[in-house]
Design a protein around this motif. Structure first.
Motif, mmCIF file in Angstrom:
data_model
loop_
_atom_site.group_PDB
_atom_site.id
_atom_site.type_symbol
_atom_site.label_atom_id
_atom_site.label_comp_id
_atom_site.label_asym_id
_atom_site.label_seq_id
_atom_site.Cartn_x
_atom_site.Cartn_y
_atom_site.Cartn_z
ATOM 1 N N ALA A 24 0.590 -1.138 -0.056
ATOM 2 C CA ALA A 24 0.012 0.106 0.012
ATOM 3 C C ALA A 24 0.975 1.328 -0.130
ATOM 4 O O ALA A 24 0.429 2.234 -0.789
ATOM 5 N N ALA A 29 -2.147 5.885 -3.550
ATOM 6 C CA ALA A 29 -3.483 6.007 -3.803
ATOM 7 C C ALA A 29 -4.115 5.270 -5.166
ATOM 8 O O ALA A 29 -5.163 5.471 -5.458
ATOM 9 N N VAL A 30 -3.184 4.530 -6.020
ATOM 10 C CA VAL A 30 -3.699 4.121 -6.882
ATOM 11 C C VAL A 30 -4.687 2.876 -6.901
ATOM 12 O O VAL A 30 -5.871 2.956 -7.834
ATOM 13 N N VAL A 32 -7.006 2.831 -4.471
ATOM 14 C CA VAL A 32 -7.917 3.539 -4.024
ATOM 15 C C VAL A 32 -8.768 3.974 -5.350
ATOM 16 O O VAL A 32 -10.190 3.798 -5.675
ATOM 17 N N ALA A 33 -7.828 4.789 -6.267
ATOM 18 C CA ALA A 33 -8.344 5.196 -7.539
ATOM 19 C C ALA A 33 -8.883 4.210 -8.485
ATOM 20 O O ALA A 33 -10.125 4.365 -9.182
ATOM 21 N N ARG A 36 -12.638 3.276 -6.989
ATOM 22 C CA ARG A 36 -13.353 4.383 -7.443
ATOM 23 C C ARG A 36 -13.898 4.550 -8.886
ATOM 24 O O ARG A 36 -14.865 4.492 -8.910
ATOM 25 N N ILE A 131 -15.138 5.251 0.292
ATOM 26 C CA ILE A 131 -14.568 6.223 -0.794
ATOM 27 C C ILE A 131 -14.906 7.691 0.049
ATOM 28 O O ILE A 131 -14.021 8.531 -0.030
ATOM 29 N N VAL A 134 -12.342 7.856 2.785
ATOM 30 C CA VAL A 134 -10.731 7.647 2.540
ATOM 31 C C VAL A 134 -10.400 8.566 1.472
ATOM 32 O O VAL A 134 -9.227 9.194 1.407
ATOM 33 N N GLY A 137 -8.565 9.088 -4.024
ATOM 34 C CA GLY A 137 -7.217 8.376 -4.321
ATOM 35 C C GLY A 137 -6.519 9.206 -5.554
ATOM 36 O O GLY A 137 -6.771 10.498 -5.718
ATOM 37 N N ALA A 138 -5.850 8.631 -6.201
ATOM 38 C CA ALA A 138 -5.115 9.177 -7.295
ATOM 39 C C ALA A 138 -6.063 9.371 -8.775
ATOM 40 O O ALA A 138 -7.162 8.843 -8.667
#
Length: 156
Positions: A24, A29-30, A32-33, A36, A131, A134, A137-138
């Motif tokens: 991680a 943040a990839v 998470v992106a 998303r 989401i 957090v 993300g990216a």
């Protein structure tokens, strides 16, 4: 009864979840992106299906409560979440929409999602809540807007 004490120097030098370099940390943040973008796109597809009758389904009559309004939220918020624009408010709205769907449509058929076919509503609800907490993300328009605001310029 003997009490075991651990010297503070040992505790301080021990790696923790926040100090251990891991996947991680390297990816940032990839992931998470990616979640998303995919979840936002799929949510928008549900809205598109309800509003325009896509993917083999008939469209919901305009203004029909709550289906048409849910479709409008799904399409609009799904697009916003996928591109990362106003991500947190869109995710909170989407999470609430799916919680409402779960408790008003699915729960009457059984307590658990496996009994009442509410798994998708529950997963969307909790994923959007995550989401919202957090962040996007990216690869998010929100990140571009934040950078531009810090630099004192307008995006674009």
């Amino acid at each position: 009864m003997a009490v075991i004490t651990i010297p503070r120097a040992i505790l301080a030098s021990r790696p923790t979840a926040t100090t251990m370099p891991g996947l991680a940390d390297r990816l940032g943040a990839v992931p998470v992106a990616a979640v998303r973008i995919v979840v936002g796109f799929l949510f928008a597809c549900h809205g598109f299906q309800k509003l325009f009758g896509a993917f083999g389904k008939a469209p919901v009559p305009i203004g029909a409560w709550p289906s048409w309004w849910a479709g409008a939220i799904e399409l609009g918020a799904g697009i916003l979440i996928a591109i990362g624009l106003f991500t947190r408010p869109a995710a909170v709205l989407s999470s609430g929409t799916m919680a409402y769907a779960y408790f008003t449509v699915h729960q009457a058929s059984g307590l658990l999602p496996m009994q009442n076919k509410g798994e998708l509503a529950a997963l969307y609800c909790w994923t959007f809540l995550l989401i919202a907490i957090v962040g996007p993300g990216a690869l998010a328009v929100d990140a571009i807007r934040r950078r531009a605001a810090r630099q004192g310029t307008s995006p674009g």
